[in-house]
Design an enzyme around this catalytic site. Structure first.
Site, PDB file in Angstrom:
ATOM      1  CB  SER A   1      -2.873   4.611  -8.990  1.00  0.00           C
ATOM      2  OG  SER A   1      -2.844   4.884  -7.569  1.00  0.00           O
TER       3      SER A   1
ATOM      4  CE  LYS B   1      -3.001   8.533  -7.034  1.00  0.00           C
ATOM      5  NZ  LYS B   1      -2.939   7.270  -5.985  1.00  0.00           N
TER       6      LYS B   1
ATOM      7  CB  SER C   1      -1.751   3.431  -5.023  1.00  0.00           C
ATOM      8  OG  SER C   1      -2.295   2.665  -6.256  1.00  0.00           O
TER       9      SER C   1
HETATM   10  N1  GLN Z   1      -3.210  -1.368  -8.013  1.00  0.00           N
HETATM   11  C1  GLN Z   1      -4.034  -1.530  -7.168  1.00  0.00           C
HETATM   12  C2  GLN Z   1      -5.358  -1.209  -7.903  1.00  0.00           C
HETATM   13  O1  GLN Z   1      -5.452  -1.377  -9.106  1.00  0.00           O
HETATM   14  C3  GLN Z   1      -4.179  -0.595  -6.133  1.00  0.00           C
HETATM   15  C4  GLN Z   1      -4.337   0.941  -6.514  1.00  0.00           C
HETATM   16  C5  GLN Z   1      -4.503   1.607  -5.242  1.00  0.00           C
HETATM   17  O2  GLN Z   1      -3.888   1.390  -4.195  1.00  0.00           O
HETATM   18  N2  GLN Z   1      -4.789   2.857  -5.491  1.00  0.00           N
HETATM   19  O3  GLN Z   1      -6.478  -1.396  -7.456  1.00  0.00           O
END
Ligand code: GLN
Length: 474
Positions: free
Chosen positions: A150, A75, A174
């Site tokens: 994400s 990532k 994510s």
């Molecule tokens: N979707 C969640 C957020 O927008 C989790 C994101 C993540 O785990 N990085 O914060």
């Protein structure tokens, strides 16, 4: 497509080579990356040099490691020395980190070949990869749908066979959410099990790096490689990596598993049906599955959307045009910082910074941030109570299968609700994984979530392996 375990065995035995495995990976990337937008940067040159080094070591008879010659995608919020790292944000455009994340060093030490950096929601804020400044990633199983987020790029890399394994980060879901939407195994490890050194911080008390893989065994293998104490991360647990691969076939006989009502209620029918079918499969394999209710979980989404933005507003203060990436010049320092941040951050990142700054400001701190911390403590205690009765918990990973582009972009709350089932464990610091089980609407994959107390990864992998077998995936 070979598993990581098979690639490493073939490279070690000489049946294949790191260079051959890398070229196969690069050719799939060349065929599919343009349409899917998985990689923001493919480091062909660096990867070819790394693969050549691995092959030379094999030729000298050296033990190259558990991931000998395995191409891995990472990532783009993980630092790799000299390789562009953007967090999918314009504000970091052009930045090349002067050091590598501990997890990247451990991959290399285990013989893996890092092929490139994958797309994400800007600074890991989102659930669909639509918040990337460099365009969304498409779900390889249905390009009209999101891959989740994400870590959408890392999930899509594996789902499209570009690599067999990849790394993501999970602050509120994510890794598990995109794993569910792309039909993969994804793991959020116990907080502190994996070093955060070199992971660009979003919400430091929640962030963990973890694996994506097509199989439970590959996910266990990758986690084993990246886990273990790191002196450069003060929140790292002071203990070596646990043994995980050796225990994936331990089974669930005698295990007590709680099916959590709050982690199924509100899910689409096909998702709920898959969770109940998973419960039956675990029972058939010898587990006792009991119904459990943890009402506190209903408060966690609100608490997360105060705690995570609060920490983000502090962490992202460092992106001011002085040290990293992009700078928009202006007459004085304050105007330069303002212009840089205005141009550099996208809408969702700005929303989080404002939410977090507000929640932390004098006069509102107790009402918002302070309250959220109390909910966090209630959540930790509620999970601890549940784990006094059962060995692991079971629920859905996401409320639905992969959704279409644009379906939730107009309404931040609709997007936030994607993580309603994954957020609770991040607040507690406990591990959880998502494993594909059955299919939902339009034949798309469904992810079933297994949760356990701190350091129970081996048990979760064993239960996931039972589901993988029952689902005919292994
Ligand atoms: N979707 C969640 C957020 O927008 C989790 C994101 C993540 O785990 N990085 O914060």
């Amino acid at each position: 497509m070979k598993s990581a375990l098979e690639i490493a065995a073939d490279v070690r035995s000489g049946a294949s080579s790191a260079v051959a495995e890398l070229e196969r990976s690069l050719s799939v990337i060349a065929q599919r990356n343009e349409a899917l937008n998985v990689f923001l940067h493919v480091d062909s040159e660096g990867a070819r040099a790394a693969a050549t080094r691995v092959d030379a070591r094999v030729a000298r008879g050296e033990d190259v490691g558990a991931l000998a010659g395995v191409p891995v995608a990472i990532k783009d919020n993980l630092c790799q020395v000299g390789v562009p790292t953007t967090c999918s944000s314009r504000i970091l455009e052009g930045w090349r980190p002067p050091y590598s994340a501990t997890v990247v060093e451990r991959l290399v030490a285990a013989g893996a070949v890092v092929v490139g950096k994958t797309n994400l929601d800007e600074f890991a804020m989102g659930s669909s990869t639509e918040n990337s400044a460099f365009g969304p990633t498409r779900n390889p199983l249905d390009p009209s749908r999101v891959p989740g987020g994400s870590s959408g790029g890392s999930a899509a890399a594996v789902a499209s066979d570009m690599t067999s394994i990849s790394l993501g980060s999970d602050t509120g879901g994510s890794i598990r959410q995109p794993a569910a939407l792309c039909g993969l195994v994804g793991v959020k490890p116990t907080y502190g099990l994996v070093s955060r050194y070199g992971l660009v911080a979003f919400a430091s008390s929640l962030d963990q790096v973890g694996p994506f893989a097509r199989s439970v065994t590959d996910a266990a293998l990758l986690l084993e490689v990246i886990a273990g104490h790191d002196v450069r991360d003060s929140t790292s647990l002071p203990e070596p990596a646990p043994s995980l691969v050796a225990r994936v076939n331990d089974g669930v006989a005698g295990m007590r598993i709680g099916l959590v009502r709050e982690l199924v209620d509100g899910a689409d029918d096909s998702v709920a049906a898959a969770v109940h079918a998973a419960a039956d499969a675990l029972r058939a394999a010898g587990a006792e599955v009991v119904d459990v209710s943890i009402p506190e979980l209903g408060l966690t989404l609100s608490a997360y959307y105060l705690i995570a933005p609060a920490e983000a507003s502090s962490n992202l203060a460092r992106f001011d045009g002085v040290r990293y990436g992009r700078r928009v010049d202006a007459d004085d320092v304050t105007s330069m910082m303002e212009a840089t941040r205005t141009a550099g951050f996208g809408a969702e990142v700005k929303r989080r910074i404002m939410l977090g700054t507000y929640a932390l400001s004098a006069g509102y701190y107790d009402a918002y941030y302070g309250q959220a911390l109390k909910v966090r403590t209630l959540t930790i205690n509620a999970f601890a109570r549940a784990y006094g009765e059962v060995d692991a918990l079971l629920g859905a990973t996401t409320p639905s299968v992969a959704f279409k582009f644009g379906e939730k972009t107009d309404d931040p709350m609709a997007m936030y609700l994607n993580d309603v089932f994954t957020i609770p464990t991040n607040l507690a610091g406990d591990p959880a994984l998502s494993v594909p089980f059955a299919t939902g609407e339009e034949g798309l994959p469904v992810g079933v979530q297994l949760l356990g107390p701190g350091r129970s990864e081996a048990r979760l992998f064993a239960a996931a392996r039972v589901l993988e077998i029952a689902d005919g995936r292994a």
